[in-house]
Write a protein that holds these residues in place. Structure first.
Motif, PDB file in Angstrom:
ATOM      1  N   SER A 197      37.608 -10.974 -24.782  1.00 10.50           N
ATOM      2  CA  SER A 197      37.866  -9.559 -24.542  1.00 10.50           C
ATOM      3  C   SER A 197      36.571  -8.879 -24.134  1.00 10.50           C
TER       4      SER A 197
ATOM      5  N   THR B 136      40.103  -2.844 -31.121  1.00 11.15           N
ATOM      6  CA  THR B 136      41.481  -2.840 -30.630  1.00 11.15           C
ATOM      7  C   THR B 136      41.430  -3.152 -29.138  1.00 11.15           C
ATOM      8  N   TYR B 137      41.991  -4.270 -28.743  1.00 14.43           N
ATOM      9  CA  TYR B 137      41.882  -4.715 -27.349  1.00 14.43           C
ATOM     10  C   TYR B 137      42.342  -3.658 -26.354  1.00 14.43           C
ATOM     11  N   SER B 138      43.406  -2.935 -26.720  1.00 11.35           N
ATOM     12  CA  SER B 138      43.992  -1.981 -25.771  1.00 11.35           C
ATOM     13  C   SER B 138      43.064  -0.807 -25.459  1.00 11.35           C
ATOM     14  N   ASP B 139      42.001  -0.622 -26.238  1.00  7.41           N
ATOM     15  CA  ASP B 139      41.040   0.432 -25.933  1.00  7.41           C
ATOM     16  C   ASP B 139      40.437   0.264 -24.539  1.00  7.41           C
TER      17      ASP B 139
ATOM     18  N   LEU C 283      42.098  -1.188 -21.922  1.00  7.32           N
ATOM     19  CA  LEU C 283      43.121  -1.194 -20.876  1.00  7.32           C
ATOM     20  C   LEU C 283      43.137   0.208 -20.259  1.00  7.32           C
TER      21      LEU C 283
ATOM     22  N   VAL D 221      50.682  -8.390 -19.745  1.00 11.10           N
ATOM     23  CA  VAL D 221      49.710  -8.229 -20.826  1.00 11.10           C
ATOM     24  C   VAL D 221      50.394  -8.564 -22.156  1.00 11.10           C
TER      25      VAL D 221
ATOM     26  N   VAL E 224      47.513  -7.741 -27.114  1.00 13.67           N
ATOM     27  CA  VAL E 224      46.504  -7.018 -26.346  1.00 13.67           C
ATOM     28  C   VAL E 224      46.924  -5.561 -26.149  1.00 13.67           C
ATOM     29  N   ARG E 225      48.211  -5.327 -25.957  1.00 12.30           N
ATOM     30  CA  ARG E 225      48.716  -3.966 -25.718  1.00 12.30           C
ATOM     31  C   ARG E 225      48.823  -3.138 -26.995  1.00 12.30           C
TER      32      ARG E 225
ATOM     33  N   PRO F 187      48.579  -0.711 -30.013  1.00  9.19           N
ATOM     34  CA  PRO F 187      47.729   0.471 -30.208  1.00  9.19           C
ATOM     35  C   PRO F 187      46.834   0.313 -31.434  1.00  9.19           C
TER      36      PRO F 187
END
Length: 555
Positions: free
Chosen positions: A83, A150-153, A155, A163, A167-168, A170
């Motif tokens: 990531s 948080t991975y989605s930060d 995106l 995705v 990963v998505r 929140p």
């Protein structure tokens, strides 16, 4: 020392290489000065430039020092999938003069206890989905701080790519003492102190499982980490900022960390990050971003080339496809060559050598071959019982002496002592891998020292049999293990995954194998399964299968 391989040395390159005498963090700093607005990271179509990457590294390093109390030489756990945050965290820990302890995010709580206790880490940077396994390990006197990403930060752009849900997801970070959300840590915008780490300071400690006992931490300094970062792109001729690397091998593993993440940052290239293997998304990313470099394990290429949608992807820009961990089946390597014109470049390395000690020279690549010792490396094949070199072509244990070799095992002087031996006045690392040197000075792997099958006195090396089994047109995946035999004591068993819609019986396999290999190597027992157990790096977990077989009846 065998020097036959010098006849096949990459043209124009010296036998010895001088690596930078700086910290690994400085590689990012220099690339940022050179290419501030160039894309450094691409994450599902979201882009971070070198300037943005370095700014966030500095902010996180400041937080580690000023809030978490991290000092020079302290250990910090890093536990997440590939990531944007992994790259930032890795370089922030080094910028804070601390030591990265990369952890497999698949490990469960009981397994993580050892990593926390053994390393003595006072802080950890973890992904949101990993937090529940670590949250109970916070201790006032030990692990005191956890930064949660948080991975989605990251995106931040729209994407048509698939995705994954993890990963998505929140942000969902609990409000608890000792725990802080990634965004809040960076928002504090704390400046780090002057960077003080040098080549001899602690940099990274990957853990290696070995064959028995708890995983062991491999102590690496900035110098041992830096050597392969600098050497690899010179060897392959890819030391250019134009390179675009598909980063799908796990960063927590030394191959993904070094040969993909760190080499690309060192060169000022672009990392196209994929957290988990997905052959369709991989194909889309290779096409969309004109990927030039792809380091992988054979199982990925086997899956990628068997994709019925393969023709939809443009893989023509690939200029280097490489990897290690297991030999690439000849049939798969040939299909790759036919499609891309690329010869698969195989190499060899371990956690103890921080990735490659051997690589095939670009102009003379042999298949199913470890390659030759790279710059500054002296490698021998030695009789493990006598400690003496064996003759050319004979099998023995691979011993390695070089600047990328680790300093020892953390908190384990006995295992450190056992792992090294002296030969010709040099200190060699005993790899535990068996192999031989051919007439050209190239090294070949036969098997692990403890994996040999003894069938009525005949020695069978499973990796050799597996390589031959992959020639069968209906075999998708294969693992060879030993099983009990009343007559032979031990015999050969094949655990096989058939290709889709293939009709295959154990009699078919044995009949076919008898025509391909010596009778004592032919699998006498065949088991068909839906999938083989694999590690996060895509390696077949042969020990798991072997232990399951042993549990049925002791061999």
């Amino acid at each position: 020392m065998n020097t036959k391989h010098y006849a096949h040395w990459p043209p124009g390159l010296p036998y010895q290489l001088i690596a930078p005498a700086t910290s690994v963090y400085q590689n990012l700093h220099i690339s940022t000065l050179r290419y501030p607005d160039k894309p450094a990271l691409i994450f599902y179509d979201s882009i971070l430039t070198y300037r943005q990457l370095n700014d966030e590294v500095l902010a996180l390093a400041g937080y580690l020092q000023q809030v978490c109390g991290v000092k020079k030489g302290d250990r910090v756990l890093l536990n997440m999938q590939n990531s944007v945050q992994f790259v930032i965290s890795f370089y922030a820990i080094l910028r804070a003069d601390a030591m990265v302890v990369p952890v497999n995010p698949m490990l469960m709580k009981d397994e993580l206890v050892h990593y926390v206790d053994d390393s003595g880490a006072k802080a950890a940077i973890v992904a949101q989905e990993v937090l529940p396994r670590l949250i109970g390990l916070l201790k006032p006197s030990h692990l005191q701080h956890i930064i949660v990403s948080t991975y989605s930060d990251y995106l931040i752009s729209e994407t048509s790519l698939t995705v994954p849900e993890f990963v998505r997801a929140p942000a969902d970070v609990p409000q608890q003492a000792g725990i802080v959300a990634w965004k809040n840590a960076l928002a504090a915008n704390l400046a780090p102190t002057e960077h003080g780490a040098g080549p001899d300071d602690l940099a990274c400690m990957p853990y290696t499982s070995g064959t028995t006992g708890h995983p062991k931490g491999c102590i690496h300094t900035h110098s041992s980490v830096m050597f392969n970062i600098a050497a690899s792109p010179v060897w392959t001729g890819a030391a250019v900022p134009n390179q675009v690397a598909l980063a799908v091998l796990p960063f927590f593993h030394v191959t993904g960390m070094q040969s993909v993440m760190n080499v690309t940052i060192y060169c000022g290239g672009t990392l196209v990050i994929l957290p988990r293997w997905d052959r369709d998304v991989a194909g889309q990313l290779i096409t969309r971003y004109a990927v030039t470099n792809w380091t992988l394990v054979p199982s990925m290429m086997i899956d990628f080339l068997s994709n019925p949608r393969l023709e939809q992807y443009n893989i023509s820009k690939l200029t280097r496809v490489s990897g290690g961990g297991a030999a690439m089946p000849a049939a798969i390597a040939q299909k790759l060559l036919d499609l891309t014109g690329q010869v698969y470049m195989e190499g060899y390395g371990l956690s103890e050598t921080m990735a490659p000690s051997h690589v095939n020279p670009p102009q003379r690549m042999k298949q199913q071959c470890l390659g030759i010792p790279v710059f500054n490396v002296d490698a021998r094949v030695v009789d493990p019982a006598t400690g003496k070199e064996v003759a050319q072509g004979e099998q023995g244990e691979i011993w390695i002496h070089g600047p990328q070799v680790f300093k020892g095992y953390w908190n384990d002087p006995k295992k450190t002592e056992d792992a090294f031996a002296e030969l010709d006045g040099k200190r060699f690392f005993r790899s535990g891998d068996l192999g031989y040197i051919d007439e050209d000075g190239f090294f070949f792997f036969t098997d692990r020292l403890k994996r040999m099958i003894n069938a009525s006195g005949f020695k069978v090396w499973p990796a050799e049999v597996e390589s031959m089994m992959y020639q069968h047109p209906a075999i998708q995946d294969c693992c060879i293990i030993g099983t009990h035999d009343e007559y032979r004591g031990e015999t050969v068993k094949a655990v096989i995954v058939k290709k889709a819609n293939a009709t295959l019986t154990d009699e078919d396999i044995m009949f076919w194998a008898h025509r391909k290999m010596a009778a004592y190597k032919v699998p006498r027992v065949v088991e068909f399964v839906d999938a083989l157990p694999k590690s996060a790096t895509g390696k077949v977990m042969w020990r798991t299968l072997q232990e399951q077989e042993l549990s049925k009846k002791k061999i």
